[in-house]
Design a protein around this motif. Structure first.
Motif, PDB file in Angstrom:
ATOM      1  N   LEU A 198      35.547  66.618  21.191  1.00  0.00           N
ATOM      2  CA  LEU A 198      34.794  65.992  22.280  1.00  0.00           C
ATOM      3  C   LEU A 198      35.251  64.557  22.500  1.00  0.00           C
ATOM      4  CD1 LEU A 198      32.598  66.398  24.365  1.00  0.00           C
ATOM      5  CD2 LEU A 198      30.930  65.717  22.645  1.00  0.00           C
ATOM      6  N   LEU A 199      35.577  63.861  21.425  1.00  0.00           N
ATOM      7  CA  LEU A 199      36.094  62.498  21.562  1.00  0.00           C
ATOM      8  C   LEU A 199      37.462  62.490  22.237  1.00  0.00           C
ATOM      9  CD1 LEU A 199      35.016  60.879  18.182  1.00  0.00           C
ATOM     10  CD2 LEU A 199      34.079  60.442  20.445  1.00  0.00           C
ATOM     11  N   VAL A 200      38.277  63.508  22.008  1.00  0.00           N
ATOM     12  CA  VAL A 200      39.580  63.596  22.678  1.00  0.00           C
ATOM     13  C   VAL A 200      39.380  63.808  24.178  1.00  0.00           C
ATOM     14  CG1 VAL A 200      41.654  65.035  22.906  1.00  0.00           C
ATOM     15  CG2 VAL A 200      40.871  64.329  20.649  1.00  0.00           C
ATOM     16  N   VAL A 201      38.452  64.688  24.542  1.00  0.00           N
ATOM     17  CA  VAL A 201      38.138  64.883  25.963  1.00  0.00           C
ATOM     18  C   VAL A 201      37.628  63.577  26.562  1.00  0.00           C
ATOM     19  CG1 VAL A 201      36.585  66.075  27.566  1.00  0.00           C
ATOM     20  CG2 VAL A 201      37.727  67.357  25.754  1.00  0.00           C
ATOM     21  N   SER A 202      36.770  62.878  25.830  1.00  0.00           N
ATOM     22  CA  SER A 202      36.260  61.587  26.292  1.00  0.00           C
ATOM     23  C   SER A 202      37.390  60.584  26.463  1.00  0.00           C
ATOM     24  CB  SER A 202      35.249  61.036  25.293  1.00  0.00           C
ATOM     25  OG  SER A 202      34.187  61.925  25.110  1.00  0.00           O
ATOM     26  N   ALA A 203      38.333  60.591  25.540  1.00  0.00           N
ATOM     27  CA  ALA A 203      39.469  59.669  25.636  1.00  0.00           C
ATOM     28  C   ALA A 203      40.314  59.968  26.867  1.00  0.00           C
ATOM     29  CB  ALA A 203      40.318  59.752  24.367  1.00  0.00           C
ATOM     30  N   CYS A 204      40.458  61.237  27.204  1.00  0.00           N
ATOM     31  CA  CYS A 204      41.213  61.587  28.416  1.00  0.00           C
ATOM     32  C   CYS A 204      40.499  61.090  29.672  1.00  0.00           C
ATOM     33  CB  CYS A 204      41.426  63.100  28.486  1.00  0.00           C
ATOM     34  SG  CYS A 204      42.549  63.727  27.233  1.00  0.00           S
ATOM     35  N   LEU A 205      39.178  61.271  29.727  1.00  0.00           N
ATOM     36  CA  LEU A 205      38.409  60.748  30.857  1.00  0.00           C
ATOM     37  C   LEU A 205      38.502  59.225  30.912  1.00  0.00           C
ATOM     38  CD1 LEU A 205      35.204  62.956  30.641  1.00  0.00           C
ATOM     39  CD2 LEU A 205      36.998  63.062  32.378  1.00  0.00           C
ATOM     40  N   PHE A 206      38.387  58.611  29.760  1.00  0.00           N
ATOM     41  CA  PHE A 206      38.484  57.157  29.681  1.00  0.00           C
ATOM     42  C   PHE A 206      39.860  56.688  30.138  1.00  0.00           C
ATOM     43  CE2 PHE A 206      39.982  53.557  27.191  1.00  0.00           C
ATOM     44  CZ  PHE A 206      39.094  52.580  27.593  1.00  0.00           C
ATOM     45  N   PHE A 207      40.908  57.388  29.744  1.00  0.00           N
ATOM     46  CA  PHE A 207      42.264  57.004  30.125  1.00  0.00           C
ATOM     47  C   PHE A 207      42.435  57.063  31.642  1.00  0.00           C
ATOM     48  CE2 PHE A 207      46.819  57.924  30.762  1.00  0.00           C
ATOM     49  CZ  PHE A 207      47.343  56.773  30.199  1.00  0.00           C
ATOM     50  N   GLY A 208      41.859  58.082  32.275  1.00  0.00           N
ATOM     51  CA  GLY A 208      41.928  58.163  33.732  1.00  0.00           C
ATOM     52  C   GLY A 208      41.264  56.969  34.401  1.00  0.00           C
ATOM     53  N   CYS A 209      40.086  56.581  33.915  1.00  0.00           N
ATOM     54  CA  CYS A 209      39.408  55.394  34.460  1.00  0.00           C
ATOM     55  C   CYS A 209      40.216  54.133  34.177  1.00  0.00           C
ATOM     56  CB  CYS A 209      38.014  55.260  33.855  1.00  0.00           C
ATOM     57  SG  CYS A 209      36.888  56.570  34.329  1.00  0.00           S
ATOM     58  N   PHE A 210      40.773  54.050  32.989  1.00  0.00           N
ATOM     59  CA  PHE A 210      41.561  52.882  32.608  1.00  0.00           C
ATOM     60  C   PHE A 210      42.788  52.731  33.512  1.00  0.00           C
ATOM     61  CE2 PHE A 210      44.954  50.995  29.979  1.00  0.00           C
ATOM     62  CZ  PHE A 210      44.384  49.757  29.746  1.00  0.00           C
ATOM     63  N   VAL A 211      43.468  53.828  33.793  1.00  0.00           N
ATOM     64  CA  VAL A 211      44.638  53.778  34.681  1.00  0.00           C
ATOM     65  C   VAL A 211      44.217  53.329  36.079  1.00  0.00           C
ATOM     66  CG1 VAL A 211      46.360  55.240  35.844  1.00  0.00           C
ATOM     67  CG2 VAL A 211      46.030  55.419  33.385  1.00  0.00           C
ATOM     68  N   PHE A 212      43.087  53.828  36.565  1.00  0.00           N
ATOM     69  CA  PHE A 212      42.586  53.418  37.882  1.00  0.00           C
ATOM     70  C   PHE A 212      42.306  51.916  37.915  1.00  0.00           C
ATOM     71  CE2 PHE A 212      39.025  52.746  40.838  1.00  0.00           C
ATOM     72  CZ  PHE A 212      39.639  53.155  42.019  1.00  0.00           C
ATOM     73  N   ILE A 213      41.672  51.390  36.872  1.00  0.00           N
ATOM     74  CA  ILE A 213      41.371  49.960  36.807  1.00  0.00           C
ATOM     75  C   ILE A 213      42.652  49.141  36.752  1.00  0.00           C
ATOM     76  CG2 ILE A 213      40.365  48.151  35.345  1.00  0.00           C
ATOM     77  CD1 ILE A 213      38.161  50.192  34.631  1.00  0.00           C
ATOM     78  N   VAL A 214      43.597  49.564  35.927  1.00  0.00           N
ATOM     79  CA  VAL A 214      44.860  48.820  35.809  1.00  0.00           C
ATOM     80  C   VAL A 214      45.616  48.819  37.132  1.00  0.00           C
ATOM     81  CG1 VAL A 214      47.147  48.859  34.719  1.00  0.00           C
ATOM     82  CG2 VAL A 214      45.097  49.096  33.323  1.00  0.00           C
ATOM     83  N   LEU A 215      45.707  49.978  37.771  1.00  0.00           N
ATOM     84  CA  LEU A 215      46.410  50.033  39.056  1.00  0.00           C
ATOM     85  C   LEU A 215      45.715  49.173  40.114  1.00  0.00           C
ATOM     86  CD1 LEU A 215      47.446  53.795  39.262  1.00  0.00           C
ATOM     87  CD2 LEU A 215      48.886  51.821  38.765  1.00  0.00           C
ATOM     88  N   SER A 216      44.389  49.181  40.110  1.00  0.00           N
ATOM     89  CA  SER A 216      43.653  48.337  41.052  1.00  0.00           C
ATOM     90  C   SER A 216      43.959  46.868  40.814  1.00  0.00           C
ATOM     91  CB  SER A 216      42.142  48.567  40.923  1.00  0.00           C
ATOM     92  OG  SER A 216      41.798  49.867  41.283  1.00  0.00           O
ATOM     93  N   TYR A 217      43.942  46.454  39.564  1.00  0.00           N
ATOM     94  CA  TYR A 217      44.187  45.043  39.273  1.00  0.00           C
ATOM     95  C   TYR A 217      45.639  44.641  39.475  1.00  0.00           C
ATOM     96  CZ  TYR A 217      39.571  43.540  38.159  1.00  0.00           C
ATOM     97  OH  TYR A 217      38.263  43.176  38.283  1.00  0.00           O
ATOM     98  N   VAL A 218      46.565  45.549  39.287  1.00  0.00           N
ATOM     99  CA  VAL A 218      47.965  45.234  39.612  1.00  0.00           C
ATOM    100  C   VAL A 218      48.084  44.938  41.098  1.00  0.00           C
ATOM    101  CG1 VAL A 218      50.272  46.258  39.820  1.00  0.00           C
ATOM    102  CG2 VAL A 218      49.028  46.422  37.668  1.00  0.00           C
ATOM    103  N   GLN A 219      47.463  45.776  41.924  1.00  0.00           N
ATOM    104  CA  GLN A 219      47.495  45.538  43.372  1.00  0.00           C
ATOM    105  C   GLN A 219      46.770  44.242  43.745  1.00  0.00           C
ATOM    106  OE1 GLN A 219      49.237  47.254  45.619  1.00  0.00           O
ATOM    107  NE2 GLN A 219      50.011  48.438  43.902  1.00  0.00           N
ATOM    108  N   ILE A 220      45.657  43.973  43.073  1.00  0.00           N
ATOM    109  CA  ILE A 220      44.900  42.744  43.338  1.00  0.00           C
ATOM    110  C   ILE A 220      45.744  41.522  42.993  1.00  0.00           C
ATOM    111  CG2 ILE A 220      42.948  41.356  42.537  1.00  0.00           C
ATOM    112  CD1 ILE A 220      41.392  44.037  42.282  1.00  0.00           C
ATOM    113  N   PHE A 221      46.357  41.520  41.816  1.00  0.00           N
ATOM    114  CA  PHE A 221      47.149  40.355  41.411  1.00  0.00           C
ATOM    115  C   PHE A 221      48.386  40.184  42.293  1.00  0.00           C
ATOM    116  CE2 PHE A 221      45.056  40.739  37.082  1.00  0.00           C
ATOM    117  CZ  PHE A 221      44.194  39.687  37.325  1.00  0.00           C
ATOM    118  N   ARG A 222      48.971  41.277  42.714  1.00  0.00           N
ATOM    119  CA  ARG A 222      50.092  41.165  43.654  1.00  0.00           C
ATOM    120  C   ARG A 222      49.641  40.524  44.963  1.00  0.00           C
ATOM    121  NH1 ARG A 222      52.617  46.555  44.763  1.00  0.00           N
ATOM    122  NH2 ARG A 222      53.946  45.312  46.100  1.00  0.00           N
ATOM    123  N   ALA A 223      48.480  40.931  45.457  1.00  0.00           N
ATOM    124  CA  ALA A 223      47.954  40.347  46.693  1.00  0.00           C
ATOM    125  C   ALA A 223      47.575  38.880  46.491  1.00  0.00           C
ATOM    126  CB  ALA A 223      46.742  41.140  47.176  1.00  0.00           C
TER     127      ALA A 223
END
Length: 173
Positions: free
Chosen positions: A82-107
Motif C-alpha cells: 500500500l505504501l508503494v501504491v501511495s508512493a506512485c500517487l505521490f510521485f505523480g503529484c510531485f512531478v506535476f508540482i515540479v513541472l508547474s514550478y519549472v514553467q513558473i520560474f521560466r516565466a
C-alpha cells in the motif's frame, strides 16, 4: 496551489477562465476524494493487521511506521504494498508540482522589471518552502534506515510533516 500559481504567473489574462468556480470545485473534489480514499485504504489495511509485539506506540499519535514496528512480519508486506501504491500517487503529484514550478520560474526569469520578478518570487516561495518541508521530512520518516531510528527523532519528524505544513497554510494562502 502550484497550478494556481502557474496560471496566475504564466497565463494571467486567462486566470478567470482557467480557474473559474467550476474548475476550483473539480480540483477540490479531486483532492478531497483522493485524500478520503487514501485514508480509507490505510485505515482498513492498518486495522486488519494483527499486532504481534504488543499495542503500545512510542508516540502520542498513530503513525504508519510505528504501527508497522508492532505488526507481525508476514503482514508487513501488505502495508508496504500500500505504501508503494501511495508512493506512485505521490510521485505523480510531485512531478506535476515540479513541472508547474519549472514553467513558473521560466516565466519569472523573463519578467523585465526587478519589482515584477520580486513580486512573483514572493508569491511562490512560501508555498514551495512548505511543500519542500513536507516532502523532505516525509521521505526521511519513511525511507530512513532503522539504525538511525529513535523515538524522539521519529516524533520530531512526524510532527514536522504532519503538523507544521497544515499550521502554516493559512499564513501562506
Amino acid at each position: 496551489m502550484s497550478y494556481d500559481r502557474y496560471v496566475a504567473i504564466c497565463q494571467p489574462l486567462h486566470y478567470g477562465t482557467l480557474l473559474g468556480s467550476r474548475a476550483c470545485v473539480h480540483m477540490a473534489a479531486a483532492a478531497w476524494g483522493t485524500g478520503f480514499l487514501y485514508a480509507v485504504l490505510h485505515t482498513a489495511n492498518t486495522f486488519s493487521i494483527p499486532l504481534c509485539q504488543g499495542n503500545a506506540l512510542d508516540q502520542f499519535f498513530c503513525e504508519i511506521p510505528q504501527i508497522l514496528k508492532l505488526s507481525c512480519p508476514h503482514y508487513y508486506l501488505r502495508e508496504v504494498g500500500l505504501l508503494v501504491v501511495s508512493a506512485c500517487l505521490f510521485f505523480g503529484c510531485f512531478v506535476f508540482i515540479v513541472l508547474s514550478y519549472v514553467q513558473i520560474f521560466r516565466a519569472m526569469l523573463r519578467i523585465p522589471s526587478e519589482q515584477g520578478r520580486h513580486k512573483a518570487f514572493s508569491t511562490c516561495l512560501p508555498h514551495l518552502a512548505v511543500v519542500s518541508l513536507f516532502i523532505s521530512t516525509s521521505f526521511f520518516a519513511y525511507l530512513k534506515p532503522p539504525s538511525i531510528s529513535s523515538p524522539f527523532l521519529d516524533l520530531v519528524v512526524a510532527v514536522l510533516y504532519s503538523v507544521v505544513p497544515p499550521a502554516v497554510n493559512p499564513l501562506i494562502y
